[in-house]
Design a protein around this motif. Structure first.
Motif, PDB file in Angstrom:
ATOM      1  N   SER A 120       0.801  -1.154  -0.315  1.00 35.80           N
ATOM      2  CA  SER A 120      -0.018  -0.128   0.019  1.00 35.80           C
ATOM      3  C   SER A 120       0.974   1.532  -0.095  1.00 35.80           C
ATOM      4  CB  SER A 120      -1.067   0.259   1.326  1.00 35.80           C
ATOM      5  OG  SER A 120      -1.853   1.039   1.472  1.00 35.80           O
ATOM      6  N   THR A 121       0.675   2.197   0.917  1.00 36.10           N
ATOM      7  CA  THR A 121       1.100   3.607   0.767  1.00 36.10           C
ATOM      8  C   THR A 121       0.736   4.439   2.029  1.00 36.10           C
ATOM      9  OG1 THR A 121       1.809   5.911  -0.549  1.00 36.10           O
ATOM     10  CG2 THR A 121      -0.259   4.734  -0.543  1.00 36.10           C
ATOM     11  N   SER A 122       2.041   5.318   3.055  1.00 39.71           N
ATOM     12  CA  SER A 122       1.882   6.005   3.718  1.00 39.71           C
ATOM     13  C   SER A 122       1.034   7.399   3.501  1.00 39.71           C
ATOM     14  CB  SER A 122       3.426   6.660   3.638  1.00 39.71           C
ATOM     15  OG  SER A 122       3.594   7.218   2.861  1.00 39.71           O
ATOM     16  N   GLU A 123       0.945   7.230   1.961  1.00 34.46           N
ATOM     17  CA  GLU A 123      -0.380   8.623   1.720  1.00 34.46           C
ATOM     18  C   GLU A 123      -1.391   7.704   2.452  1.00 34.46           C
ATOM     19  OE1 GLU A 123       0.487  11.293  -0.130  1.00 34.46           O
ATOM     20  OE2 GLU A 123       2.664  11.000  -0.617  1.00 34.46           O
ATOM     21  N   VAL A 124      -2.280   6.871   3.305  1.00 33.87           N
ATOM     22  CA  VAL A 124      -2.856   6.787   3.238  1.00 33.87           C
ATOM     23  C   VAL A 124      -3.317   7.861   4.540  1.00 33.87           C
ATOM     24  CG1 VAL A 124      -3.741   4.871   2.323  1.00 33.87           C
ATOM     25  CG2 VAL A 124      -2.720   4.924   4.648  1.00 33.87           C
ATOM     26  N   TYR A 125      -2.141   8.797   4.473  1.00 35.45           N
ATOM     27  CA  TYR A 125      -2.198   9.660   5.904  1.00 35.45           C
ATOM     28  C   TYR A 125      -1.904  10.882   5.802  1.00 35.45           C
ATOM     29  CZ  TYR A 125      -0.556   5.185   8.441  1.00 35.45           C
ATOM     30  OH  TYR A 125      -0.525   3.863   9.197  1.00 35.45           O
ATOM     31  N   CYS A 126      -2.307  11.034   4.168  1.00 36.82           N
ATOM     32  CA  CYS A 126      -1.792  12.300   3.509  1.00 36.82           C
ATOM     33  C   CYS A 126      -2.591  13.557   4.484  1.00 36.82           C
ATOM     34  CB  CYS A 126      -2.321  12.294   2.313  1.00 36.82           C
ATOM     35  SG  CYS A 126      -3.579  11.963   1.851  1.00 36.82           S
ATOM     36  N   GLY A 127      -3.507  13.260   5.056  1.00 32.84           N
ATOM     37  CA  GLY A 127      -4.387  14.307   6.196  1.00 32.84           C
ATOM     38  C   GLY A 127      -4.482  14.699   7.595  1.00 32.84           C
ATOM     39  N   ASN A 128      -2.534  13.281   7.892  1.00 32.97           N
ATOM     40  CA  ASN A 128      -3.086  13.501   9.601  1.00 32.97           C
ATOM     41  C   ASN A 128      -2.192  15.050   9.464  1.00 32.97           C
ATOM     42  OD1 ASN A 128      -1.113  12.572  11.699  1.00 32.97           O
ATOM     43  ND2 ASN A 128      -0.416  11.220  10.796  1.00 32.97           N
ATOM     44  N   PRO A 129      -2.417  15.796  10.783  1.00 33.66           N
ATOM     45  CA  PRO A 129      -2.129  16.954  11.129  1.00 33.66           C
ATOM     46  C   PRO A 129      -0.727  16.862  12.137  1.00 33.66           C
ATOM     47  CG  PRO A 129      -3.868  15.802  12.530  1.00 33.66           C
ATOM     48  CD  PRO A 129      -4.052  14.786  11.732  1.00 33.66           C
ATOM     49  N   VAL A 130      -0.534  15.645  12.632  1.00 34.87           N
ATOM     50  CA  VAL A 130       0.644  15.937  13.725  1.00 34.87           C
ATOM     51  C   VAL A 130       1.661  14.808  13.275  1.00 34.87           C
ATOM     52  CG1 VAL A 130      -1.082  15.148  15.876  1.00 34.87           C
ATOM     53  CG2 VAL A 130       0.206  13.825  15.000  1.00 34.87           C
ATOM     54  N   GLY A 131       1.889  14.693  12.220  1.00 33.86           N
ATOM     55  CA  GLY A 131       3.091  14.290  11.134  1.00 33.86           C
ATOM     56  C   GLY A 131       3.619  12.926  11.766  1.00 33.86           C
ATOM     57  N   THR A 146      -7.551  16.314  -5.748  1.00 35.11           N
ATOM     58  CA  THR A 146      -6.262  16.095  -6.192  1.00 35.11           C
ATOM     59  C   THR A 146      -6.054  14.633  -6.872  1.00 35.11           C
ATOM     60  OG1 THR A 146      -4.153  15.969  -4.462  1.00 35.11           O
ATOM     61  CG2 THR A 146      -5.325  18.204  -5.048  1.00 35.11           C
ATOM     62  N   ALA A 147      -4.827  14.390  -7.291  1.00 39.64           N
ATOM     63  CA  ALA A 147      -4.440  13.142  -8.273  1.00 39.64           C
ATOM     64  C   ALA A 147      -3.488  12.628  -6.518  1.00 39.64           C
ATOM     65  CB  ALA A 147      -3.863  12.812  -9.163  1.00 39.64           C
ATOM     66  N   ARG A 148      -2.876  13.012  -6.492  1.00 38.20           N
ATOM     67  CA  ARG A 148      -2.320  12.189  -5.120  1.00 38.20           C
ATOM     68  C   ARG A 148      -3.824  11.708  -4.479  1.00 38.20           C
ATOM     69  NH1 ARG A 148       3.208  14.956  -2.808  1.00 38.20           N
ATOM     70  NH2 ARG A 148       4.100  13.318  -1.460  1.00 38.20           N
ATOM     71  N   LEU A 149      -4.813  12.520  -3.348  1.00 42.04           N
ATOM     72  CA  LEU A 149      -5.653  12.037  -3.062  1.00 42.04           C
ATOM     73  C   LEU A 149      -5.943  11.260  -3.552  1.00 42.04           C
ATOM     74  CD1 LEU A 149      -7.705  12.206  -0.563  1.00 42.04           C
ATOM     75  CD2 LEU A 149      -9.028  13.843  -2.229  1.00 42.04           C
ATOM     76  N   GLU A 150      -7.151  10.674  -5.000  1.00 44.00           N
ATOM     77  CA  GLU A 150      -7.907   9.500  -5.372  1.00 44.00           C
ATOM     78  C   GLU A 150      -6.490   8.394  -5.727  1.00 44.00           C
ATOM     79  OE1 GLU A 150      -8.969   8.544  -9.979  1.00 44.00           O
ATOM     80  OE2 GLU A 150      -7.917   9.728 -10.089  1.00 44.00           O
ATOM     81  N   TYR A 151      -5.282   8.591  -5.420  1.00 38.71           N
ATOM     82  CA  TYR A 151      -4.262   7.759  -4.933  1.00 38.71           C
ATOM     83  C   TYR A 151      -4.772   7.718  -3.581  1.00 38.71           C
ATOM     84  CZ  TYR A 151       0.329   5.429  -4.419  1.00 38.71           C
ATOM     85  OH  TYR A 151       1.343   4.186  -3.975  1.00 38.71           O
ATOM     86  N   ALA A 152      -4.623   7.998  -2.524  1.00 38.66           N
ATOM     87  CA  ALA A 152      -4.798   7.656  -1.558  1.00 38.66           C
ATOM     88  C   ALA A 152      -5.873   7.057  -1.278  1.00 38.66           C
ATOM     89  CB  ALA A 152      -4.100   8.636  -0.615  1.00 38.66           C
ATOM     90  N   ILE A 153      -7.082   7.383  -1.758  1.00 37.53           N
ATOM     91  CA  ILE A 153      -8.539   6.103  -1.561  1.00 37.53           C
ATOM     92  C   ILE A 153      -8.513   5.460  -3.041  1.00 37.53           C
ATOM     93  CG2 ILE A 153     -11.103   6.754  -1.823  1.00 37.53           C
ATOM     94  CD1 ILE A 153     -10.862  10.138  -1.195  1.00 37.53           C
ATOM     95  N   GLY A 154      -7.677   5.709  -3.310  1.00 28.37           N
ATOM     96  CA  GLY A 154      -7.945   3.859  -4.445  1.00 28.37           C
ATOM     97  C   GLY A 154      -6.881   2.910  -3.108  1.00 28.37           C
ATOM     98  N   LYS A 155      -5.820   3.188  -2.540  1.00 26.43           N
ATOM     99  CA  LYS A 155      -5.124   1.968  -2.411  1.00 26.43           C
ATOM    100  C   LYS A 155      -5.653   2.093  -0.441  1.00 26.43           C
ATOM    101  CE  LYS A 155      -0.587   1.083  -3.897  1.00 26.43           C
ATOM    102  NZ  LYS A 155      -0.392  -0.022  -3.828  1.00 26.43           N
ATOM    103  N   LEU A 156      -6.542   3.118   0.223  1.00 23.43           N
ATOM    104  CA  LEU A 156      -7.285   2.211   1.525  1.00 23.43           C
ATOM    105  C   LEU A 156      -8.305   1.730   1.091  1.00 23.43           C
ATOM    106  CD1 LEU A 156      -7.230   3.137   4.477  1.00 23.43           C
ATOM    107  CD2 LEU A 156      -8.700   4.985   4.260  1.00 23.43           C
ATOM    108  N   ALA A 157      -9.049   2.068   0.101  1.00 23.29           N
ATOM    109  CA  ALA A 157     -10.041   0.955  -0.277  1.00 23.29           C
ATOM    110  C   ALA A 157      -9.549  -0.315  -0.845  1.00 23.29           C
ATOM    111  CB  ALA A 157     -10.712   2.185  -1.711  1.00 23.29           C
ATOM    112  N   ALA A 158      -8.239  -0.373  -1.415  1.00 24.58           N
ATOM    113  CA  ALA A 158      -7.858  -1.975  -1.666  1.00 24.58           C
ATOM    114  C   ALA A 158      -7.346  -2.541  -0.537  1.00 24.58           C
ATOM    115  CB  ALA A 158      -6.701  -1.623  -2.363  1.00 24.58           C
ATOM    116  N   GLU A 159      -7.084  -1.930   0.483  1.00 31.00           N
ATOM    117  CA  GLU A 159      -6.524  -2.440   1.648  1.00 31.00           C
ATOM    118  C   GLU A 159      -8.198  -2.931   2.061  1.00 31.00           C
ATOM    119  OE1 GLU A 159      -4.861   0.172   4.618  1.00 31.00           O
ATOM    120  OE2 GLU A 159      -3.125   0.380   3.233  1.00 31.00           O
ATOM    121  N   THR A 160      -9.117  -2.063   2.130  1.00 32.41           N
ATOM    122  CA  THR A 160     -10.604  -2.509   3.305  1.00 32.41           C
ATOM    123  C   THR A 160     -11.407  -3.672   2.488  1.00 32.41           C
ATOM    124  OG1 THR A 160     -10.542  -0.002   3.888  1.00 32.41           O
ATOM    125  CG2 THR A 160     -12.633  -1.338   3.731  1.00 32.41           C
ATOM    126  N   ALA A 161     -10.783  -3.670   1.486  1.00 35.45           N
ATOM    127  CA  ALA A 161     -11.545  -4.779   0.388  1.00 35.45           C
ATOM    128  C   ALA A 161     -10.711  -6.155   1.076  1.00 35.45           C
ATOM    129  CB  ALA A 161     -11.246  -4.540  -1.209  1.00 35.45           C
TER     130      ALA A 161
END
Length: 344
Positions: A120-131, A146-161
């Motif tokens: 997957s990717t650490s991009e799933v944390y891209c809204g993390n406010p604390v670092g 954004t394209a980056r958000l779509e990537y993060a959501i796609g990876k997170l959805a795949a994880e969930t599935a």
């Protein structure tokens, strides 16, 4: 035992294939070569062991549909769109591609009775406010599409599935979220910062730092990540998520630029730029990202071995050893000049 590696001719994938071959394993790679950092012949030459390596040049979903019964015992799913800049060209179909390919690989792993590892990717944390990012915290995603958000959501959805399929149907799977992987064979074409900086330093042009350069990243050597992938496959818990990243390598992007200039003994300076002026409004930077890899450290005994200086030095040495056409392919920097962007 045969291992299947999707995306095995990419940056991380090629290093994983090398490690598996070093274990005297047989490996089959599936890769459409769309994100491979080097030409196929060059990658095959660097990987070696043609006696133990087979491959299919096609997309993952087609391969999985055409392969009903193969003796795969381990399936590493690494194939994906990748790179914050190159994602933009696929905007609108990033998420569906990630989900479809991951589900196709899961179907194949289930038919084979194989253990599946999903990168997957650490991009799933891209809204993390604390670092600092750990696997147990709530995930917050930004609202601007954004394209980056779509990537993060796609990876997170795949994880969930995958995790739901594990719980509902017993799929033997585990998931890895890597942080800021860097090292030899990485390409700057997709927007990856270390090879881009090195390419710029080698040409004596300004290193383009996005924003104010104060964003913090923890760069992790690709071979440390590969060590982690093998540990997760062999020792990880079914249906679990593992962060992998070297928090000790944390630095700002400006500091990284300075260290590259020093390593290359380059006359380059730093130019601050707005990346949306280069890549357009679908590009997005993220805030600080530092990995909490406590789970991998405690459960798997993973220990990153390579510090930031070694990661920079090995990447620089690798890039300078390449023939000029391959170096041109890897560095991939955008042609922004200091007079256009403002020098530091």
């Amino acid at each position: 035992m045969v291992a299947l590696v999707t995306g095995g001719f990419g940056f991380i994938g090629s290093h994983l294939v090398e490690a598996l071959l070093a274990e005297e394993r047989r490996v089959h790679v599936v890769d459409d070569l769309s994100t491979s950092p080097l030409p196929l012949e060059a990658v095959l030459d660097e990987i070696g062991r043609p006696d133990a390596l087979t491959y299919s040049v096609q997309d993952v979903a087609s391969f999985c549909a055409d392969t009903p019964d193969e003796p795969f015992e381990e399936v590493f799913h690494l194939a994906s769109f990748v790179g914050p800049a190159s994602l933009i060209g696929h905007a609108g179909r990033i998420a569906v591609s990630i989900i479809e390919s991951t589900c196709a690989v899961a179907d194949l792993a289930a038919r084979c009775g194989a253990t599946m590892l999903d990168l997957s990717t650490s991009e799933v944390y891209c809204g993390n406010p604390v670092g600092l990012c750990d696997e147990t915290g709530a995930l917050t995603l930004p609202t601007r599409p954004t394209a980056r958000l779509e990537y993060a959501i796609g990876k997170l959805a795949a994880e969930t599935a995958l995790l739901n399929r594990h719980r509902a149907q017993g799929l033997d799977c585990r998931i890895v979220r890597p942080f800021n992987v860097a090292g030899p064979r990485q390409s700057g074409v997709g927007g990856f910062v270390l090879p881009r900086f090195i390419g710029q330093a080698l040409c004596g042009i300004d290193l383009t730092v996005f924003g104010d350069g104060q964003a913090v990243r923890a760069f992790t050597h690709v071979r440390d990540i590969v060590d982690g992938l093998l540990l997760v496959m062999r020792k990880g818990r079914h249906g679990e998520v593992y962060n992998f990243g070297n928090a000790g390598n944390g630095c700002t992007i400006f500091e990284l630029a300075q260290r590259v200039i020093q390593t290359a003994n380059s006359p380059s300076s730093v130019a601050y730029v707005d990346p949306t002026e280069i890549f357009g409004p679908l590009y997005a930077e993220v805030g600080d990202k530092l990995p909490d890899a406590s789970r991998a450290l405690a459960e798997l005994g993973w220990r990153p071995q390579r510090d930031l200086s070694q990661t920079i030095a090995e990447t620089y040495a690798y890039m300078t050893s390449l023939p000029q056409p391959q170096l041109e392919r890897l560095r991939g920097f955008e042609p922004v000049r200091a007079k256009e962007a403002g020098r530091a």
